[in-house]
Design a protein around this motif. Structure first.
Motif, PDB file in Angstrom:
ATOM      1  N   THR A   1     -10.155 151.295  33.619  1.00  0.00           N
ATOM      2  CA  THR A   1     -10.072 150.019  34.349  1.00  0.00           C
ATOM      3  C   THR A   1     -11.070 149.011  33.793  1.00  0.00           C
ATOM      4  OG1 THR A   1      -9.373 151.106  36.394  1.00  0.00           O
ATOM      5  CG2 THR A   1     -10.358 148.915  36.606  1.00  0.00           C
ATOM      6  N   ILE A   2     -10.582 147.801  33.518  1.00  0.00           N
ATOM      7  CA  ILE A   2     -11.422 146.726  32.978  1.00  0.00           C
ATOM      8  C   ILE A   2     -11.121 145.424  33.738  1.00  0.00           C
ATOM      9  CG2 ILE A   2     -11.875 145.309  30.941  1.00  0.00           C
ATOM     10  CD1 ILE A   2     -11.163 147.679  29.219  1.00  0.00           C
ATOM     11  N   PRO A   3     -12.177 144.658  34.111  1.00  0.00           N
ATOM     12  CA  PRO A   3     -13.603 144.991  33.973  1.00  0.00           C
ATOM     13  C   PRO A   3     -14.080 145.814  35.170  1.00  0.00           C
ATOM     14  CG  PRO A   3     -13.382 142.809  34.896  1.00  0.00           C
ATOM     15  CD  PRO A   3     -11.973 143.290  34.645  1.00  0.00           C
ATOM     16  N   VAL A   4     -15.310 146.303  35.096  1.00  0.00           N
ATOM     17  CA  VAL A   4     -15.943 146.967  36.235  1.00  0.00           C
ATOM     18  C   VAL A   4     -16.771 145.909  36.978  1.00  0.00           C
ATOM     19  CG1 VAL A   4     -17.547 148.759  36.985  1.00  0.00           C
ATOM     20  CG2 VAL A   4     -16.078 149.143  34.975  1.00  0.00           C
ATOM     21  N   PRO A   5     -16.462 145.631  38.240  1.00  0.00           N
ATOM     22  CA  PRO A   5     -17.224 144.611  38.973  1.00  0.00           C
ATOM     23  C   PRO A   5     -18.702 144.993  39.096  1.00  0.00           C
ATOM     24  CG  PRO A   5     -15.225 145.215  40.152  1.00  0.00           C
ATOM     25  CD  PRO A   5     -15.387 146.221  39.054  1.00  0.00           C
ATOM     26  N   LYS A   6     -19.564 144.000  38.974  1.00  0.00           N
ATOM     27  CA  LYS A   6     -21.003 144.258  39.114  1.00  0.00           C
ATOM     28  C   LYS A   6     -21.355 144.682  40.531  1.00  0.00           C
ATOM     29  CE  LYS A   6     -22.428 141.160  35.378  1.00  0.00           C
ATOM     30  NZ  LYS A   6     -23.199 139.948  34.993  1.00  0.00           N
ATOM     31  N   ASN A   7     -20.615 144.164  41.496  1.00  0.00           N
ATOM     32  CA  ASN A   7     -20.847 144.504  42.903  1.00  0.00           C
ATOM     33  C   ASN A   7     -19.790 145.498  43.382  1.00  0.00           C
ATOM     34  OD1 ASN A   7     -18.871 142.505  42.540  1.00  0.00           O
ATOM     35  ND2 ASN A   7     -19.088 141.786  44.669  1.00  0.00           N
ATOM     36  N   LEU A   8     -19.597 146.572  42.622  1.00  0.00           N
ATOM     37  CA  LEU A   8     -18.515 147.522  42.874  1.00  0.00           C
ATOM     38  C   LEU A   8     -18.551 148.081  44.304  1.00  0.00           C
ATOM     39  CD1 LEU A   8     -16.079 148.980  41.652  1.00  0.00           C
ATOM     40  CD2 LEU A   8     -17.637 150.767  40.842  1.00  0.00           C
ATOM     41  N   GLU A   9     -19.764 148.276  44.849  1.00  0.00           N
ATOM     42  CA  GLU A   9     -19.873 148.854  46.193  1.00  0.00           C
ATOM     43  C   GLU A   9     -19.172 147.984  47.243  1.00  0.00           C
ATOM     44  OE1 GLU A   9     -23.482 146.269  45.440  1.00  0.00           O
ATOM     45  OE2 GLU A   9     -22.409 147.836  44.332  1.00  0.00           O
ATOM     46  N   ASP A  10     -19.061 146.689  46.991  1.00  0.00           N
ATOM     47  CA  ASP A  10     -18.413 145.795  47.953  1.00  0.00           C
ATOM     48  C   ASP A  10     -16.911 146.059  48.057  1.00  0.00           C
ATOM     49  OD1 ASP A  10     -20.836 144.595  48.447  1.00  0.00           O
ATOM     50  OD2 ASP A  10     -20.475 142.860  47.146  1.00  0.00           O
ATOM     51  N   TYR A  11     -16.339 146.671  47.039  1.00  0.00           N
ATOM     52  CA  TYR A  11     -14.905 146.930  47.024  1.00  0.00           C
ATOM     53  C   TYR A  11     -14.513 148.163  47.847  1.00  0.00           C
ATOM     54  CZ  TYR A  11     -14.471 143.311  43.502  1.00  0.00           C
ATOM     55  OH  TYR A  11     -14.498 142.096  42.846  1.00  0.00           O
ATOM     56  N   TYR A  12     -15.508 148.833  48.417  1.00  0.00           N
ATOM     57  CA  TYR A  12     -15.262 149.961  49.313  1.00  0.00           C
ATOM     58  C   TYR A  12     -15.362 149.535  50.775  1.00  0.00           C
ATOM     59  CZ  TYR A  12     -15.660 153.064  45.282  1.00  0.00           C
ATOM     60  OH  TYR A  12     -15.466 153.706  44.080  1.00  0.00           O
ATOM     61  N   LYS A  13     -15.751 148.281  51.005  1.00  0.00           N
ATOM     62  CA  LYS A  13     -15.995 147.803  52.373  1.00  0.00           C
ATOM     63  C   LYS A  13     -14.702 147.289  52.983  1.00  0.00           C
ATOM     64  CE  LYS A  13     -20.814 146.686  51.347  1.00  0.00           C
ATOM     65  NZ  LYS A  13     -21.828 145.615  51.175  1.00  0.00           N
ATOM     66  N   SER A  14     -13.893 148.233  53.428  1.00  0.00           N
ATOM     67  CA  SER A  14     -12.623 147.894  54.048  1.00  0.00           C
ATOM     68  C   SER A  14     -12.234 148.996  55.015  1.00  0.00           C
ATOM     69  CB  SER A  14     -11.528 147.734  52.985  1.00  0.00           C
ATOM     70  OG  SER A  14     -10.252 147.677  53.578  1.00  0.00           O
ATOM     71  N   GLU A  15     -11.639 148.625  56.147  1.00  0.00           N
ATOM     72  CA  GLU A  15     -11.148 149.622  57.084  1.00  0.00           C
ATOM     73  C   GLU A  15      -9.994 150.410  56.484  1.00  0.00           C
ATOM     74  OE1 GLU A  15     -10.141 147.937  60.833  1.00  0.00           O
ATOM     75  OE2 GLU A  15     -12.212 147.383  61.342  1.00  0.00           O
ATOM     76  N   ASP A  16      -9.373 149.847  55.454  1.00  0.00           N
ATOM     77  CA  ASP A  16      -8.271 150.539  54.789  1.00  0.00           C
ATOM     78  C   ASP A  16      -8.765 151.628  53.838  1.00  0.00           C
ATOM     79  OD1 ASP A  16      -6.382 148.973  56.047  1.00  0.00           O
ATOM     80  OD2 ASP A  16      -6.368 147.461  54.455  1.00  0.00           O
ATOM     81  N   TYR A  17     -10.093 151.647  53.569  1.00  0.00           N
ATOM     82  CA  TYR A  17     -10.605 152.692  52.679  1.00  0.00           C
ATOM     83  C   TYR A  17     -10.890 153.921  53.527  1.00  0.00           C
ATOM     84  CZ  TYR A  17     -12.413 154.896  48.618  1.00  0.00           C
ATOM     85  OH  TYR A  17     -12.572 155.786  47.588  1.00  0.00           O
ATOM     86  N   ILE A  18      -9.870 154.756  53.646  1.00  0.00           N
ATOM     87  CA  ILE A  18      -9.797 155.744  54.715  1.00  0.00           C
ATOM     88  C   ILE A  18     -10.725 156.945  54.537  1.00  0.00           C
ATOM     89  CG2 ILE A  18      -7.904 157.059  53.676  1.00  0.00           C
ATOM     90  CD1 ILE A  18      -6.686 157.175  56.519  1.00  0.00           C
ATOM     91  N   SER A  19     -11.125 157.282  53.307  1.00  0.00           N
ATOM     92  CA  SER A  19     -11.971 158.459  53.111  1.00  0.00           C
ATOM     93  C   SER A  19     -13.375 158.272  53.659  1.00  0.00           C
ATOM     94  CB  SER A  19     -12.038 158.834  51.627  1.00  0.00           C
ATOM     95  OG  SER A  19     -12.715 157.852  50.895  1.00  0.00           O
TER      96      SER A  19
END
Length: 285
Positions: A40-58
């Motif tokens: 996957t390109i690019p890798v966001p610098k603030n990657l941790e922010d992309y896990y902040k969702s109620e849809d991220y069920i794990s």
């Protein structure tokens, strides 16, 4: 560690994918031919922010939506199967490390069955939920640098790791000589991956940085003299991933279509062995 490998070198275009969970941004998924791996390109610098969702069920124990309920129901079945797999290993000390343990359900099941459990999870929210279940998780692997484990598990975690080669070396250093490393990851060579293409939910950009094949796993772990001993299909994944993929593709809950595609994927994999997701059992050579 030997000379660092640049997995981003000499890549070939493969497809474009959208982040359907958080940002709606478009990412490139390109092919590393040497490792038969997609990147996957690019890798966001603030990657941790992309896990902040109620849809991220794990990272939650939510049972609000149909997806949540399906996920939690299937999780309870797979937990029993995972425990059966762990108990099939002849270990003396029964020390297990679960990397990316989420809300701690797998380790809770292991602890209830006489395993000495340890785990990591970068999400503070998920760690807090695990703590409420009596499972204490650390934020990263460095906390265990002086430990050795009989079994190390990564259930759909390796695709999220930023420093892939370094992580593989770390895992190897934590594994006993007669131990087992268990890796579960999506398989981009599966029928459902090819059918849904850019809408395949298991691409999950940008959270999934790497997209593996059976060749990828064998070549990557050969770097540390770990060999694939056995592969086990995760047949439920074909249905769940197809359900999400149908939602991304048509913006509708198409249960019948998703079930059909999941069935076809598993049926074709009887011959090809290319299931939607695979569990790899690795041991030291």
């Amino acid at each position: 560690m030997k000379n660092k490998i640049d997995f981003y070198k000499n890549l070939e275009p493969f497809l474009e994918c959208k982040d359907f969970t958080v940002s709606s941004e478009i990412y490139q998924v390109q092919k590393n031919k040497a490792f038969d791996m997609l990147v996957t390109i690019p890798v966001p610098k603030n990657l941790e922010d992309y896990y902040k969702s109620e849809d991220y069920i794990s990272h939650t124990d939510s049972k609000k939506s149909l997806f949540d309920k399906v996920y939690q129901a299937v999780k309870n079945i797979t937990l029993k199967r995972k425990l059966k797999l762990m108990n099939s290993f002849n270990t003396s000390s029964k020390n297990i490390l679960d990397v990316g343990a989420g809300t701690g359900d797998f380790l809770k099941v292991c602890a209830n069955n006489s395993w000495n459990v340890f785990g990591t999870e970068p999400s503070k929210e998920a760690r807090n939920i695990a703590q409420q279940k009596g499972i204490t998780l650390q934020d990263d692997l460095s906390k265990f640098k002086n430990n050795k484990f009989d079994v190390i598990t990564l259930w759909h975690v390796l695709e999220h790791v930023e420093n892939l080669e370094e992580y593989i070396y770390q895992l190897n250093s934590l594994l006993k000589n007669d131990g087992r490393l268990i890796i579960a990851v999506p398989n981009h060579k599966s029928y459902d991956a090819k059918y849904y293409a850019a809408f395949w939910a298991a691409f999950d950009v940008p959270r999934h940085l790497w997209h593996f094949s059976q060749t990828s796993i064998s070549k990557l772990f050969a770097l540390v003299n770990l060999k694939v001993e056995k592969t086990i299909p995760m047949k439920f994944d074909a249905y769940y991933v197809s359900l999400l993929s149908e939602k991304y593709q048509s913006k509708k809950m198409k249960l019948i279509s998703a079930f059909f595609r999941g069935f076809v994927s598993n049926y074709k994999a009887i011959a090809t062995k290319e299931y939607s997701s695979l569990i790899y059992i690795l041991k030291k050579v």
